[in-house]
Design an enzyme around this catalytic site. Sequence first.
Site: not given
Length: 471
Positions: A280-281, A285, A316
């Site tokens: 995710h991070e 992103h 997102e």
Amino acid sequence: MVLDSGAQAYDQAPPSPPTSPPSLRHRLKPSDRDGPPLYPWSQSLALPLALAVPPALQPQPEQQPFSQMLLGHRGHMRRSESTYSVNSTGRRGRGTLGRPPPGRGRNPGGGTLRPAASLPHIAKTQRDAGHIASKSPCMLVALRPTNMDRERDKFFQSHYTYNPQFEYQEPMPTAVLEKYCEASGQFIHQAVGIIEAVLEKFGTYEHFEAATGGQLLTKCQIWSIVRKYMQKEGCAGEVVVQLSEDLLSQAVMMVENSRPTLAINLTGARQYWLEGMLRHEIGTHYLRGVNNARQPWHNAEGRLRYGLRPANPTEEGLASLHSVLFRKQPFLWRAALLYYTIHRAARMSFRQLFQDLERYVQDADVRWEYCVRAKRGQTDTSLPGCFSKDQVYLDGIVRILRHRQTIDFPLLTSLGKVSYEDVDHLRPHGVLDNTRVPHFMQDLARYRQQLEHIMATNRLDEAELGRLLPD
């Protein structure tokens, strides 16, 4: 990757052990509009620190979230909304989140024992956030009630019958409140279906977490997993990694001492969830932000020139999917519950919403935080109303899954912070040399198989999505 298990507060090195319990602080990224995160640190800094100066001897610049770091004419890196949580020990620039009511989720030292991943997150107020927020309070900071702790006490003392009367710092971001004042019900059937699928299989969310998260990891195990993941993504030496026991989220990205820094919550680092957090991070992103800085649409003028759609739903949605990718039980619980809560908040008072959520969440502290999240911006919560921004997670997930068979996912990542709808339009204009695609997209057939598994696990029906989102 630089591994740092030492100083956990980011303003300065820790003094002698505090005599009072450490306070907690968490803050959301100030993204009140969609736009391109940039690569906010000098590339000369993207190297391992072989000989790091002790933090206590370093000059301490103002700590900034990952989304606010400025770099000359490039503007600021702004990622789509997610949590920035920094632990604190009561020093300058630190705020106090406030004391949760007695009951579950409290330990004698004042820290929270509630699973970090089960909670939504609320930004600190100007009063709480100190110097940084007082200079330029972001939208999400401005929407956190300044009297939230006092109103929480009243609410719990009333046995959940009181409707909080919230106060806010001035000026209120009225344009933002108007933009997000209406809830969508477009995907409410999908949200309820996901929630009920979890409860049908596990009984309660707490049982679901225990069964699917696995055991808590030791520091050594975390270091090993993080180190291997950074090597897979080619990020070794670019990101400082710190461990903390005081974060309210699973992990947070920020810029500290001009370096991208990932803080990981020791109390929420579970065996089967840690790599999902890293996907995710870092894998979503961070890499999309790095790629975005290379593109001609890396700033607002470029986005306008190319006629780009808002990036936030795709950003997102993609990150949320990557969080559960490769799990045996890839339930999209949090995105679904946020969507449902906001949908109900638009039609209910605070106390009605709190009671309504009991069918899905037994923990009163967790319900309180979801309700406050959905009622942000309201003063008199006895009235129906919501702040609908958090519906973007499920919205983005559903849209990506609807078009999963036609989206070019590696290209979507390489083009940076763009919507999946703009990929074909931007294909001839993208700067693709030396862009970075996460390792888990290298085997695209397996990646697509996992998306099918997410569809099936969450009971998302292909025909129904086609009716909701026709071509």
